[in-house]
Design a protein around this motif. Structure first.
Motif, mmCIF file in Angstrom:
data_model
loop_
_atom_site.group_PDB
_atom_site.id
_atom_site.type_symbol
_atom_site.label_atom_id
_atom_site.label_comp_id
_atom_site.label_asym_id
_atom_site.label_seq_id
_atom_site.Cartn_x
_atom_site.Cartn_y
_atom_site.Cartn_z
ATOM 1 N N MET A 81 41.754 -35.339 31.910
ATOM 2 C CA MET A 81 40.917 -36.483 31.574
ATOM 3 C C MET A 81 40.428 -36.342 30.142
ATOM 4 O O MET A 81 40.085 -35.247 29.691
ATOM 5 C CB MET A 81 39.739 -36.574 32.549
ATOM 6 N N ALA A 82 40.394 -37.434 29.389
ATOM 7 C CA ALA A 82 39.993 -37.400 27.989
ATOM 8 C C ALA A 82 38.513 -37.070 27.872
ATOM 9 O O ALA A 82 37.701 -37.410 28.747
ATOM 10 C CB ALA A 82 40.301 -38.744 27.325
ATOM 11 N N ASP A 83 38.138 -36.402 26.793
ATOM 12 C CA ASP A 83 36.737 -36.079 26.545
ATOM 13 C C ASP A 83 35.949 -37.362 26.308
ATOM 14 O O ASP A 83 36.405 -38.282 25.628
ATOM 15 C CB ASP A 83 36.619 -35.165 25.319
ATOM 16 N N LYS A 84 34.727 -37.370 26.848
ATOM 17 C CA LYS A 84 33.831 -38.509 26.637
ATOM 18 C C LYS A 84 32.626 -38.022 25.850
ATOM 19 O O LYS A 84 32.047 -36.991 26.167
ATOM 20 C CB LYS A 84 33.392 -39.105 27.979
ATOM 21 N N GLU A 85 32.284 -38.780 24.832
ATOM 22 C CA GLU A 85 31.162 -38.414 23.973
ATOM 23 C C GLU A 85 30.272 -39.620 23.750
ATOM 24 O O GLU A 85 30.739 -40.762 23.691
ATOM 25 C CB GLU A 85 31.645 -37.876 22.626
ATOM 26 N N ALA A 86 28.964 -39.348 23.635
ATOM 27 C CA ALA A 86 27.977 -40.369 23.291
ATOM 28 C C ALA A 86 27.053 -39.758 22.248
ATOM 29 O O ALA A 86 26.290 -38.836 22.561
ATOM 30 C CB ALA A 86 27.207 -40.830 24.519
ATOM 31 N N THR A 87 27.120 -40.254 21.035
ATOM 32 C CA THR A 87 26.344 -39.707 19.920
ATOM 33 C C THR A 87 25.523 -40.822 19.297
ATOM 34 O O THR A 87 26.043 -41.893 18.973
ATOM 35 C CB THR A 87 27.258 -39.099 18.851
ATOM 36 N N VAL A 88 24.222 -40.570 19.151
ATOM 37 C CA VAL A 88 23.310 -41.520 18.522
ATOM 38 C C VAL A 88 22.771 -40.887 17.242
ATOM 39 O O VAL A 88 22.208 -39.789 17.277
ATOM 40 C CB VAL A 88 22.164 -41.914 19.462
ATOM 41 N N TYR A 89 22.952 -41.580 16.122
ATOM 42 C CA TYR A 89 22.428 -41.138 14.831
ATOM 43 C C TYR A 89 21.117 -41.879 14.573
ATOM 44 O O TYR A 89 21.066 -43.125 14.623
ATOM 45 C CB TYR A 89 23.411 -41.439 13.704
ATOM 46 N N GLN B 19 40.855 -29.719 18.010
ATOM 47 C CA GLN B 19 41.033 -29.042 19.289
ATOM 48 C C GLN B 19 41.932 -29.901 20.176
ATOM 49 O O GLN B 19 41.609 -31.054 20.490
ATOM 50 C CB GLN B 19 39.673 -28.821 19.971
ATOM 51 N N THR B 20 43.066 -29.366 20.551
ATOM 52 C CA THR B 20 44.033 -30.121 21.359
ATOM 53 C C THR B 20 44.103 -29.551 22.767
ATOM 54 O O THR B 20 43.947 -28.344 22.980
ATOM 55 C CB THR B 20 45.435 -30.067 20.723
ATOM 56 N N ARG B 21 44.338 -30.414 23.699
ATOM 57 C CA ARG B 21 44.509 -29.979 25.082
ATOM 58 C C ARG B 21 45.925 -29.434 25.296
ATOM 59 O O ARG B 21 46.859 -29.845 24.604
ATOM 60 C CB ARG B 21 44.273 -31.150 26.043
ATOM 61 N N PRO B 22 46.102 -28.512 26.232
ATOM 62 C CA PRO B 22 47.457 -28.003 26.513
ATOM 63 C C PRO B 22 48.377 -29.135 26.956
ATOM 64 O O PRO B 22 48.006 -29.977 27.777
ATOM 65 C CB PRO B 22 47.219 -26.991 27.644
ATOM 66 N N PHE B 23 49.570 -29.159 26.373
ATOM 67 C CA PHE B 23 50.564 -30.186 26.706
ATOM 68 C C PHE B 23 51.720 -29.521 27.447
ATOM 69 O O PHE B 23 52.376 -28.621 26.919
ATOM 70 C CB PHE B 23 51.068 -30.871 25.446
#
Length: 725
Positions: A1-9, A220-224
């Motif tokens: 599953m892809a990484d999910k990020e939530a960043t508030v500046y 940073q890459t996930r194993p393929f």
């Protein structure tokens, strides 16, 4: 599953952020936004829909936030709702980031608004949550200790990583301390430091964050997984004793290429209010965002024509579907129909099978091709792990490699892999590297370095082209002096570490292009920034290392008798004339019309030939001198009794060759040597003179190629062919 990020500046836009401090020529806001823009642009470039960005402005003229009706949330505005960021949103955000006319607004209250925004989007899902506060600390902050503790607990409960970056905040480790700091800023700095510490976040000065922007970001890459199936030795369907292990193969290394560029053109605006066809094409073109900007993608169109005498102009247009594939065979095109094209394809089935073994000592590393992979046992399969471990340990104990054939899926081209065992404390695998096929190998033969083989076949171990024992030892000392394995500085300043470890050496083209693209996105009108020093850190040898090895290099130059080669002369008029002590030009005194030489005496051929060439004023004189000296050489060979005159003929040919190279007329010599070879081998010059031809080859007096003279049209390959025939 892809990484999910939530960043508030959270960006402080107070009026004090528009001032310049501590000798800087740009405002505190512009200087601080270097960090924010760099991070935001990196997220835009990644184009991940699961990476969300929100921006909150504190100390703004307006109040636009979900908690605006509550007390303490004035002058806080949500400039960008939390969600995916693209170029359009980034351009809109840039116009909103500017200093306001107020000094009111609480940074801690803005953190509460950011927490609410993150909770609304992420809920209880798995996200990386970040809040980054950028402020100069000049606005009042609520000093209520209980309120700070509640906010810190909420940040920890929500698993948010809080980062506070202050303009000119004190940082003893980075070496910054502001002496004339206001009391308000000192108090706010202390409160924000406490909040970051209680919530498990980070606190620092913005100067350190900006200084680290030049350090390249490693992706940073996930194993393929490139293969999932059995690794076999033999055919399990034919022989039940054949080995079959359920394995998974992943990429270990892969080439990182710079981002590609797309061809774009300036869009033309139409008077009509409807969207132009050119703009509609942009929506369908990959790589160009339909932002309504000034650019549009370039689309290619091809037209195919064939000869047709009955058509006006002699050519007619044909459709692509009417064309047939033709493969070049010599100078002829051979047609293969689509129905027969399948015979060119190899029918393969998915497999991974070992075809042989090779001892480690018999394998040359120069055969490695392509990226590295690693093979491990199938997950949650203890039997496969035990079998693969037995194979790995067997290869390790026998100091051998396995050679395997792999087809990652049906119909794909096969590859040969070299499987090498790797054993660690808690990890075992087979590393693999692609091997070349016969067409990939080019064999080149070079003369040996430890001996010289003469034309007659004799072997010499002592020769001017072979290194002496003294030279070998001096070279060894110089190599040892340039050793970088322990030239790096440790924490105590001692040279005990490796000088250029792999993890600190970055690829300049990849990171430089990324840096320039990000800068152009953020600052479209500013010039391209200089190359960061970290990318050029190892571009030149270390000065201290060069100075350390200087004495060893000087010894090597002396022992090897290295001498500077003078620049190649480009014709007689570019050569420096020797000036006599008396100052008189003797050559000019002797060059009278009566003394100009027009005929070369065979008994004094070399000096008179040189004099005739030096005094020549046009190309015809060079050609006449070459004809005369050529006739003298042929006459020497013809009149020679046996090999009596061979040495003299070789000497005159060498002078002729060198002179014509210096005056940049190699064509005269090439014509002469071709004619001489023909006459020698045909017996026209007094009988069998093939022995002299072998001496000509040994003295390398053949054709003058492009390496010897820039104006020559003869290639080195033609010279080699000339010697063979």
């Amino acid at each position: 599953m892809a990484d999910k990020e939530a960043t508030v500046y959270i960006v402080d836009l107070g009026s004090s952020m528009g001032d310049c401090h501590n000798g800087r020529t740009e405002s505190d806001l512009d200087w601080s936004m270097r960090y924010a823009w760099d991070k935001i642009s990196a997220t835009v470039a990644a184009s991940r829909k699961t990476w969300n960005i929100g921006v909150i402005g504190v100390r703004t003229d307006e109040t636009v936030n979900p908690l605006a009706e509550d007390d303490g949330y004035n002058n806080i505005s949500v400039l960008q709702e939390l969600g995916p960021m693209n170029m359009t949103a980034m351009e809109s955000l840039q116009s909103k980031i500017k200093p306001s006319g107020t000094s009111c607004g609480d940074s801690v209250s803005a953190i509460v608004v950011a927490i609410q925004m993150i909770e609304k989007l992420t809920k209880k899902l798995k996200y990386k949550r970040n809040i980054i506060l950028i402020t100069d600390g000049e606005a009042p902050v609520d000093p209520d200790d209980d309120n700070l503790n509640d906010i810190a607990d909420k940040i920890k409960d929500t698993q948010i990583q809080l980062t506070v970056l202050g303009v000119d905040f004190d940082d003893s480790e980075f070496g910054i301390k502001e002496e004339d700091k206001t009391a308000q800023k000192a108090t706010n700095e202390r409160l924000l430091r406490q909040l970051a510490g209680r919530s498990g976040g980070n606190f620092g000065t913005i100067a350190e964050a900006i200084a680290e922007l030049d350090i390249p970001r490693l992706k940073q890459t996930r194993p393929f997984k490139s293969y999932d199936g059995p690794l076999t030795l033999g055919d399990p369907q034919v022989d039940p004793r054949a080995m079959s292990i359920s394995v998974e193969r992943y990429f270990k290394t892969h080439k990182q290429a710079p981002p590609p560029a797309s061809n774009v053109i300036l869009k033309t605006d139409h008077a009509s209010g409807s969207q132009s066809a050119q703009t509609r094409d942009v929506d369908r073109m990959q790589g160009v965002e339909p932002t309504g900007g000034a650019f549009a993608s370039v689309k290619n169109a091809r037209a195919y024509k064939v000869n047709d005498p009955d058509t006006p102009g002699g050519k007619k247009d044909v459709e692509f579907d009417c064309l047939a594939k033709g493969y070049q065979y010599g100078s002829t095109a051979v047609h293969i129909s689509e129905s027969e094209f399948n015979i060119t394809k190899i029918e393969t089935a998915k497999c991974f099978t070992i075809v042989g073994f090779i001892h480690q000592d018999k394998y040359g590393p120069f055969l490695n091709m392509g990226s590295t992979g690693l093979t491990v046992a199938q997950k949650l399969n203890d039997a496969a792990a035990m079998k693969l471990s037995s194979l790995i340990h067997s290869l390790h104990e026998l100091e051998s490699y396995a050679v395997a054939r792999i087809v990652t899926k049906d119909g794909k081209e096969p590859q040969l892999l070299l499987l090498a065992p790797y054993i660690d404390v808690d990890f075992e695998c087979l590393y693999d590297i692609p091997l070349p096929f016969a067409e990939d190998v080019r064999s080149y033969h070079f003369p040996p370095l430890d001996k010289v083989i003469t034309v007659a076949g004799a072997t010499l171990t002592k020769h001017r082209h072979l290194p002496t024992q003294d030279l070998i030892e001096t070279m060894s000392e110089y190599v040892d002096a340039m050793d970088i394995s322990t030239f790096g500085l440790d924490d105590e300043g001692q040279r005990t570490q490796e000088y250029a470890p792999v993890e600190d050496v970055y690829c300049p083209p990849v990171h430089r292009i990324n840096q320039v693209v990000r800068h152009r996105v953020i600052y479209a009108d500013q010039p391209v920034p200089p190359i960061p020093p970290i990318l050029l850190k190892y571009a030149q040898p270390n000065r201290n290392l060069v100075e350390k090895a200087r004495s060893a290099l000087e010894d090597l130059i002396e022992v090897a008798e290295v001498k500077q080669v003078p620049p190649k002369a480009k014709g007689k008029r570019q050569r420096d004339a020797i000036k006599p002590i008396s100052g008189l030009d003797v050559d000019a005194l002797l060059q009278t019309p009566e003394n100009k030489r027009t005929k070369i005496d065979p008994n004094n051929a070399v000096p008179e030939f040189k004099q005739m060439v030096d005094n020549a004023e046009d190309i015809k004189t060079f050609e006449e001198a070459t004809k005369q000296i050529g006739h003298i050489i042929r006459q020497l060979i013809t009149d020679s009794l046996g090999d009596v005159n061979y040495d003299r003929a070789i000497e005159v040919m060498g002078v002729l060759r060198e002179s014509l190279i210096n005056i940049e007329e190699p064509g005269f010599y090439n014509s002469f040597i071709k004619d001489l070879k023909k006459r020698l081998l045909s017996g026209e010059l007094g009988g069998d003179r093939r022995e002299l031809w072998w001496q000509v080859k040994g003295a390398k007096l053949g054709l003058i190629d492009q390496n010897m003279s820039d104006v020559s049209k003869v290639t080195p390959e033609e010279v080699a062919e000339f010697y063979k025939k």
